[in-house]
Design a protein around this motif. Structure first.
Motif, mmCIF file in Angstrom:
data_model
loop_
_atom_site.group_PDB
_atom_site.id
_atom_site.type_symbol
_atom_site.label_atom_id
_atom_site.label_comp_id
_atom_site.label_asym_id
_atom_site.label_seq_id
_atom_site.Cartn_x
_atom_site.Cartn_y
_atom_site.Cartn_z
ATOM 1 N N HIS A 65 -2.940 5.269 6.542
ATOM 2 C CA HIS A 65 -2.050 4.102 6.697
ATOM 3 C C HIS A 65 -1.276 3.960 5.394
ATOM 4 O O HIS A 65 -1.672 4.526 4.366
ATOM 5 C CB HIS A 65 -2.891 2.837 6.942
ATOM 6 C CG HIS A 65 -3.805 2.553 5.793
ATOM 7 N ND1 HIS A 65 -5.057 3.128 5.688
ATOM 8 C CD2 HIS A 65 -3.630 1.830 4.660
ATOM 9 C CE1 HIS A 65 -5.617 2.750 4.555
ATOM 10 N NE2 HIS A 65 -4.786 1.971 3.896
ATOM 11 N N ASP A 75 0.876 -1.164 0.000
ATOM 12 C CA ASP A 75 0.000 0.000 0.000
ATOM 13 C C ASP A 75 0.922 1.227 0.000
ATOM 14 O O ASP A 75 1.848 1.300 0.827
ATOM 15 C CB ASP A 75 -0.855 -0.006 1.288
ATOM 16 C CG ASP A 75 -2.348 0.022 1.000
ATOM 17 O OD1 ASP A 75 -2.744 -0.077 -0.179
ATOM 18 O OD2 ASP A 75 -3.123 0.154 1.967
ATOM 19 N N HIS A 109 0.078 4.979 -0.325
ATOM 20 C CA HIS A 109 -0.910 6.041 -0.537
ATOM 21 C C HIS A 109 -0.272 7.433 -0.542
ATOM 22 O O HIS A 109 0.485 7.787 0.359
ATOM 23 C CB HIS A 109 -1.968 5.997 0.565
ATOM 24 C CG HIS A 109 -2.820 4.745 0.517
ATOM 25 N ND1 HIS A 109 -3.482 4.320 -0.619
ATOM 26 C CD2 HIS A 109 -3.132 3.848 1.482
ATOM 27 C CE1 HIS A 109 -4.158 3.221 -0.354
ATOM 28 N NE2 HIS A 109 -3.959 2.890 0.908
ATOM 29 N N HIS A 168 -10.525 7.001 0.573
ATOM 30 C CA HIS A 168 -9.947 5.828 1.241
ATOM 31 C C HIS A 168 -9.477 6.204 2.651
ATOM 32 O O HIS A 168 -9.498 5.384 3.565
ATOM 33 C CB HIS A 168 -8.777 5.312 0.407
ATOM 34 C CG HIS A 168 -8.202 4.004 0.869
ATOM 35 N ND1 HIS A 168 -8.933 2.841 0.977
ATOM 36 C CD2 HIS A 168 -6.928 3.671 1.241
ATOM 37 C CE1 HIS A 168 -8.143 1.860 1.398
ATOM 38 N NE2 HIS A 168 -6.933 2.336 1.576
ATOM 39 N N HIS A 212 -8.140 3.462 -3.760
ATOM 40 C CA HIS A 212 -8.155 2.451 -2.696
ATOM 41 C C HIS A 212 -6.992 1.458 -2.839
ATOM 42 O O HIS A 212 -6.349 1.117 -1.860
ATOM 43 C CB HIS A 212 -9.466 1.670 -2.721
ATOM 44 C CG HIS A 212 -10.673 2.478 -2.354
ATOM 45 N ND1 HIS A 212 -10.953 2.832 -1.047
ATOM 46 C CD2 HIS A 212 -11.656 3.003 -3.110
ATOM 47 C CE1 HIS A 212 -12.076 3.535 -1.015
ATOM 48 N NE2 HIS A 212 -12.530 3.657 -2.263
HETATM 49 ZN ZN ZN Z 1 -5.031 1.395 1.897
#
Ligand code: ZN
Length: 205
Positions: free
Chosen positions: A88, A66, A68, A74, A118
């Motif tokens: 996160h 992940d 981001h 999200h 997402h």
């Molecule tokens: Zn995520």
């Protein structure tokens, strides 16, 4: 006319080339992280030990993270833990790096996902050269994957479902993953099972 095939095809069973896809084993999803999954750190240790012992079972080892940057809805200050989450896996932060236990994993490619969405599935992401997970797998001639990592109920599930959509034989190694909660894990397993995902413990391989 009868079906004519090369004679050897009757006798040669070709094993599909197999990849291990290590999903989101990052401190952000482990105990002490922003979205810590219970058992996450233990999953990281077990994945590392499994790869060390059984690297030869795989034609490629791939990781996802992940990553981001601005993932829109999200992230939320008031998350519902269904469609929105506390921040996160924030790009370039220590908790978004691969878990330290995976330092020796020697992966063939690292896929990052969720920069601006997402990004639940590894198939939403790309490596630093811009290659999608699908094209990495295709280029490597991979026909089967084992999916491990975090969390079983979310990114592991979405990655496994997309793998099935891409026609890959797909297994989840049950002792190398953990769900956000037992109930969500059970629901995710039902969904994956009905899409043709197999479940196996590494002890049964
Ligand atoms: Zn995520």
């Amino acid at each position: 006319m009868d079906d004519i095939r090369p004679q050897t095809s009757r006798f040669v069973t070709s094993r599909p080339r197999r990849a291990l896809v290590v999903v989101d084993v990052q401190p952000t999803f482990c105990e002490g992280g922003e979205l810590g999954v219970e058992g996450g750190n233990a999953v990281a240790e077990r994945v590392a030990a499994y790869v060390k012992e059984h690297r030869d079972r795989y034609d490629a080892i791939l990781t996802t993270q992940d990553w981001h940057i601005d993932p829109g809805e999200h992230f939320s200050d008031d998350p519902d833990y269904v469609n929105s989450w506390p921040p996160h896996g924030v790009a370039d932060t220590p908790n978004a790096m691969l878990h330290p236990a995976l330092a020796q994993i020697d992966a063939d490619a690292h896929v990052k996902k969720g920069q601006y969405d997402h990004g639940y599935s590894g198939f939403d992401g790309a490596d630093d050269a811009g290659r999608s997970l699908e094209s990495i797998l295709t280029d490597a001639g991979i026909g089967a994957i084992d999916v491990v990592g975090l969390a079983e109920s979310h990114c592991v599930k979405h990655t496994a479902l997309d793998a099935r959509r891409n026609g890959l034989a797909t297994r989840v190694l049950t002792d190398l993953t953990a769900p956000v909660s037992p109930g969500q894990g059970e629901l995710a397993r039902e969904e994956m099972r009905s899409a043709g995902v197999e479940f196996l413990s590494t002890a049964d391989l």
